[in-house]
Design an enzyme around this catalytic site. Structure first.
Site, PDB file in Angstrom:
ATOM      1  N   ASN A  61      37.129   9.341   2.883  1.00  0.00           N
ATOM      2  CA  ASN A  61      36.659   9.827   4.174  1.00  0.00           C
ATOM      3  C   ASN A  61      35.592  10.907   4.028  1.00  0.00           C
ATOM      4  O   ASN A  61      35.609  11.932   4.716  1.00  0.00           O
ATOM      5  CB  ASN A  61      37.834  10.330   5.023  1.00  0.00           C
ATOM      6  N   ASP A 117      34.520   4.828   0.608  1.00  0.00           N
ATOM      7  CA  ASP A 117      35.527   4.390  -0.368  1.00  0.00           C
ATOM      8  C   ASP A 117      34.916   4.542  -1.761  1.00  0.00           C
ATOM      9  O   ASP A 117      33.883   3.940  -2.059  1.00  0.00           O
ATOM     10  CB  ASP A 117      35.918   2.944  -0.101  1.00  0.00           C
ATOM     11  N   GLU A 162      45.997   2.825   4.295  1.00  0.00           N
ATOM     12  CA  GLU A 162      46.303   2.586   5.709  1.00  0.00           C
ATOM     13  C   GLU A 162      47.205   1.370   5.891  1.00  0.00           C
ATOM     14  O   GLU A 162      46.894   0.444   6.648  1.00  0.00           O
ATOM     15  CB  GLU A 162      45.022   2.459   6.549  1.00  0.00           C
ATOM     16  N   ASN A 180      40.988  -0.369   1.970  1.00  0.00           N
ATOM     17  CA  ASN A 180      41.653   0.151   3.155  1.00  0.00           C
ATOM     18  C   ASN A 180      41.862  -1.036   4.095  1.00  0.00           C
ATOM     19  O   ASN A 180      40.914  -1.512   4.717  1.00  0.00           O
ATOM     20  CB  ASN A 180      40.806   1.247   3.818  1.00  0.00           C
ATOM     21  N   ASP A 227      40.070   5.618  -0.088  1.00  0.00           N
ATOM     22  CA  ASP A 227      39.280   6.032   1.068  1.00  0.00           C
ATOM     23  C   ASP A 227      39.251   7.555   1.086  1.00  0.00           C
ATOM     24  O   ASP A 227      40.215   8.194   1.491  1.00  0.00           O
ATOM     25  CB  ASP A 227      39.909   5.462   2.342  1.00  0.00           C
ATOM     26  N   ASP A 268      38.004  -2.822   9.047  1.00  0.00           N
ATOM     27  CA  ASP A 268      36.655  -2.262   9.180  1.00  0.00           C
ATOM     28  C   ASP A 268      36.107  -1.766   7.839  1.00  0.00           C
ATOM     29  O   ASP A 268      34.936  -1.385   7.751  1.00  0.00           O
ATOM     30  CB  ASP A 268      36.601  -1.158  10.240  1.00  0.00           C
ATOM     31  N   HIS A 269      36.921  -1.779   6.798  1.00  0.00           N
ATOM     32  CA  HIS A 269      36.490  -1.502   5.431  1.00  0.00           C
ATOM     33  C   HIS A 269      36.340  -2.818   4.671  1.00  0.00           C
ATOM     34  O   HIS A 269      37.001  -3.809   4.993  1.00  0.00           O
ATOM     35  CB  HIS A 269      37.517  -0.648   4.674  1.00  0.00           C
TER      36      HIS A 269
END
Length: 256
Positions: free
Chosen positions: A149, A218, A34, A7, A147, A247-248
């Site tokens: 989530n 993930d 993303e 991501n 991802d 941030d991943h």
């Protein structure tokens, strides 16, 4: 064969980070999430100069998924998850690469919960479960990554008591993930690292990465033919420490 998911949290803003990681690690296949870019803004030229063919399903400002393949072009088999012709979100893409069917997804966040965003998350999950039922019985290796989530268990989240009201840790969402697994999928990271604290995401706030206050959201799910070939599964957490990074962190598996 090394397959990765990442991501990127904005493919153009993070392009130097993505290219640096591709050059250092040279994965064979990469699923990106993303993108946060419409189709015409996808950096195809830079990706191709790095040695990768690509397919992508973009969207302005939000969402967006892509599949990259080193030295070849992925053969697209599906764009968008079936089950809702009115769904305008770019969250799912699927392609064949060297005899492996690779699906890349970006499952909805779902916050705030309750509310329409959470309802959409659950509906999208049901559509994924329905589509995955056909994929899992495929004779060829199938990898469904991205991802999701969702933190499936308390082991997958730093201080789980703080996440009880969050859509990523909601009982309904975790139950949906395990219904998906029960179709016959193998959770690659957890299978090779049982009982280990392993994260794929660290918030930008509160010095989360330095404190290793992360989440495992993930995931790689493998059908039986792919699971038989599974040799390794790791997180390139060092990438999360780079400047102007997502941030991943990238996650990858090795198939023999």
């Amino acid at each position: 064969m090394r397959i990765a998911t990442y991501n990127v949290n904005g493919v153009n803003g993070r392009l130097p980070v993505l290219l640096r990681w591709l050059e250092q690690t040279k994965p064979d296949v990469v699923c990106l999430q993303e993108l946060k870019a419409p189709d015409e803004k996808f950096p195809e030229g830079a990706i191709r100069d790095a040695g990768y063919g690509a397919i992508w399903h973009g969207q302005k400002s939000w969402n967006g998924v892509a599949i990259l393949a080193r030295g070849c072009d992925p053969v697209e088999t599906r764009r968008g998850l079936p089950g809702d012709p009115d769904d305008s979100h770019s969250r799912y893409i699927e392609a064949a690469v060297d005899g492996v069917l690779v699906a890349g997804l970006y499952l909805p966040n779902g916050n705030p919960r309750p509310g329409p965003k959470f309802d959409y998350k659950l509906q999208w999950f049901e559509r994924l479960i329905a589509h995955a039922a056909a994929l899992v019985v495929t004779d060829a290796p199938v990898v469904v990554c991205g991802d999701y989530n969702v933190m499936p268990t308390e082991l997958d989240v730093y201080k789980p008591e703080r996440w009880l009201d969050d859509a990523l840790f909601a009982p309904e969402v975790r139950a949906a993930f395990f219904r998906l697994l029960d179709q016959g999928w193998t959770d690659a990271l957890r299978t090779l690292h049982p009982g280990e604290t392993i994260y794929t995401f660290w918030d930008y706030f509160r010095n989360a990465f330095a404190r290793d206050a992360g989440l495992r959201i993930d995931h790689f799910l493998l059908n039986a033919p792919a699971a038989k070939r599974l040799k390794d599964a790791q997180v390139d957490s060092f990438v999360r420490g780079w400047e102007k990074t997502s941030d991943h962190a990238p996650v990858w598996i090795e198939l023999g």
